[in-house]
Design an enzyme around this catalytic site. Sequence first.
Site, short mmCIF file in Angstrom:
data_model
loop_
_atom_site.label_atom_id
_atom_site.label_comp_id
_atom_site.label_asym_id
_atom_site.label_seq_id
_atom_site.Cartn_x
_atom_site.Cartn_y
_atom_site.Cartn_z
CB THR A 1 42.13 26.81 12.39
OG1 THR A 1 42.80 27.56 11.37
CG2 THR A 1 42.68 27.22 13.74
CG ASN B 1 37.71 31.02 8.63
OD1 ASN B 1 36.96 31.00 9.59
ND2 ASN B 1 38.75 30.22 8.51
CB SER C 1 40.88 33.47 8.05
OG SER C 1 41.79 33.11 7.04
CB SER C 2 45.39 30.35 9.79
OG SER C 2 44.83 29.57 10.82
CD GLU D 1 43.47 33.59 1.78
OE1 GLU D 1 44.00 34.55 1.21
OE2 GLU D 1 43.40 33.47 3.01
CB SER E 1 40.19 30.66 3.18
OG SER E 1 39.99 31.49 4.29
N GLY E 2 38.25 28.75 5.29
CA GLY E 2 36.92 28.57 5.86
C GLY E 2 36.43 27.15 5.85
N GLY F 1 44.43 28.29 3.73
CA GLY F 1 43.84 27.57 2.61
C GLY F 1 43.89 28.37 1.33
#
Length: 1015
Positions: free
Chosen positions: A106, A151, A154-155, A380, A101-102, A378
């Site tokens: 995306t 992030n 973040s998605s 986490e 994540s980050g 992602g």
Amino acid sequence: MEVKTSLLDNMIGVGDMVLIEPLSEDTFIENLKKRFDHNEIYTYIGSVVISMNPYKSLPIYTAEKVEEYRNRNFYELSPHILNIFSFKQDNDQCILITGESGAGKTEASKFVMSYVAAVCGKGQEVNKVKEQLLQSNPVLEAFGNAKTVKNDNSSRFGKYMDIEFDFKGDPLGGVISNYLLEKSRVVKQPRGERNFHIFYQLLSGASDDTLQKLKLDRDFSKYNYLSLDSATVNGLDDAASFRTVRNAMQIVGFMEDEVQSILELVAAVLKLGNIEFKPESRCNGYDESRVKDKNEMCELLGIEQSVLERAFSFRTVEAKMEKVSTTLNVAQAYYARDALAKNLYSRLFSWLVNRINESIKAQTKTRKKVMGVLDIYGFEIFEDNSFEQFIINYCNEKLQQIFIELTLREEQEEYVREDIEWTNIEYFNNAIICDLIENNKNGILAMLDEECLRPGTVTDETFLDKLNTMCAEHQHFESRQSKNSKFLTDHSLPHNCFRIQHYAGKVLYRAEGFVDKNNDLLYRDLSQAMYKANHSLIKILFPEGNPAKVNLKRPPTAGFQFRASVGTLMKNLLTKNPNYIRCIKPNDKKAAHIFTDSLVCHQVRYLGLLENVRVRRAGYAFRQAYDPCLERYKMLCKQTWPHWKGPLFFLEEKRSQCLEDLATLIQKIYRGCKCRTHFLLLKKSQVVVAAWYRRFAQQKKYQNIRSSALVFQSFIRGWKARKLLRELKHKKQCEEAVTTISAYWHGTQVLNTMQKYFLGLKKTMPSMSPIDKSWPARPYGFLDRTHQELRRIFHLWRCKKYRSQFTEEKKATYEEKLAASELFKDKKALYPSSVGQPFKGDYVEITKNPKYQKLNSFAEDKVLLADVVSKINRANGKGAPRIFLLTKKSLVLADQKTGQVKASVPLPDLSSVSVSTQNDGFFALKLKEGSTSAAKGDFLLSSDRLIEIITKLHCIGATSADRNQISIDISDEFLVQFKQDKVCVKFIQGTPKNGNSVACKRKNNRLLEVSVPSP
């Protein structure tokens, strides 16, 4: 800008890690850092692209760059994400973008989509499709992305888009699949994070008129579902983003009323979070939740306030034909409110995806190829990891497994399969972790589903106990209990947590909330309340609320749905040729120009990048299909340039062709035999099926005929039965009429007879004497019972009349006579002679005789009985006359001549009286042992009025409340206590010497014998 003509020209570091020398972890990290410092964020490992997140904008995505990389071979230019889709392949492709994540997944997917749109053809329809595909991203990001600790964009959902192309390479349309929106974020966000972007964008960017229609205020602090510590994010302009989203929705094809409905639902979620509850006591002692204040959400959605309040106060459980309604307390009401908010937003997001799919789907059914782009959350690792992080990390495990399968394991197995000399390269295969999570029997998800579906009390603690039992021995699972069982102490493991060793590192999960989030239950009352809303979109989002379509089947759990979705995604990806973009996060501060070696090294290790380089270096660094290779390099050989006349190894190919023809012939014969066998089996099965079907059809036909016959018969029988019923009714009415007439006539006759009978009885009535037993004879035999009953009633009546004439003294006398009858009738031979003698009581006229005046004054109470009795002497059995006085309190014996009192006995000291069954007057007065009167012993007396004396003694005891009733002992042999000795008094029948009188004679010291004349 200078155009590079080769990958090696003016290269900073090494562009392809396959070429790095020497290969080690340090040189790998050093090469990434060197390129990152010079804004070279892309590096190759063969066809795999490593992408470093620069945390800043770089001028490498311009239209000139897109044109520069268009239709260029892979190694002609420096590494770039725009080159990943430059291969001209006939089969379908997919681009897998993975990382923490980050790490920039995306943004990478946006660049890929932009590049695909830029290199496609032109035209009005093509441009419309490209624009819709691109503009779907801002809409989904607004509703599905949020700021997290790692992030800012973040998605919080997984997205996979299949883009369909025609034979020219122009896009025809696409299909978006979404996976597990993190809907728990709607009601609660961790510290330092915020809710989904759309909430902040709506409050910041909507016009005042729009906010007024939605009954909203721009102040974030007025909404409980919005976190305030991170409401504003540096670098994010929520107002501008809202305008972008509105424009994107218009381009995608949303109608204005649809946009308004969507914004109303977003506002309703915010309003729902402001609903508060208060307890209200009920008569049964339980608390019931009540909504504190009127909420504007009902006006937005067109729901009656009372309907929503009842849904938050009661829960209806329906099983088969029974419904049970229970009240909700305040805690349960808040839980129901949050569940409704999460479901409302989640269903709205799914509806948005479906609505976008309707707009961007391909209009033609024919397609040439498909390119899939996977942008999913992602890996986490947070301070507090729950069910959502567990599911997200499971999905990343599956993606890592695909990478291992296709780039590490399958390539090595291909070299071994083709007998190419190969040294095996070790790597970590995470299949064991995937099996720990998804195994159908002992997997964590399977056990979670089993725990959610089993009856009884289900909590997060029981789920954790189940994990400790089933997974304690697994090498990638840890918990406090499993550590203790191995005599290991780990204070970093709380009691309510478990730890899994993922491919990306150890993650500590808190078991709290796993069961509730996996159940994902919404009370049926809330669904039905939402369905009653006067809002077009709400009815679509809550179809189960329709009372006409009640489904009692339990919905599948969230874990089950996600596992099935991930399984479908994996199968889809395995059918396509994968291209990988491995995103790496250079630092945890989300800052540019910072490269943290340890963090990058950790990501390189768990992504298996070094192993990927080793496999590429040990094998063939470059591989290409035969036809593209020939097209590229045919000018290097005289046999292929300028004209290629065929394969170089003709004989080998001819041999291969012959072998293929022979194999085809063998296959033909074998398949023919196999197909014939299969056909015969099918034929046999068809005959059996046809026979069963015909039998079933005939049975059905017979049942129809039989049913019709039964209906016809029922109508005929019904007509006959009704006809017979009418006849029977007429017959019954005639009989009832005859019976009624006869009954009236017989009743008249009986009435006349009874009248004659009573008149005749009146004339012949007997006398009023109770002893008159005469009664007139009955005139009619049927009046026998009536005659006897009237006789009994008349006798009772005249007895009552006779008794009413009695005085109190006479009544008392008769009561004493009745008592004497109860005591002595058929028990004492003397009784019949006493029946005709009245009980006078005073036989010596004690009140009139002056000789007994002193004796009369001795008796304090009224004298009930005074008579002369004989006191029997023990020595010789002879009697001495004594005056016997009886009062209500005592009895007195006095000398007959002098009137001197010889003995006075209080009645309480008297225990019992003994008499014989013979025709004598002897009786013994027995005194209680220990009483003052018992010192001289009992009294043995004789009197002709024995019956009256004992009856009065008995009556005095019966009417006295302070002492017990005197018992009467009737026996021909009894004991009498004379001072210290007991003497037996025995009655015998004989002929006394002095005639008919009773004689008493002493036999010895212990026996007195009384001779009674025979009757």
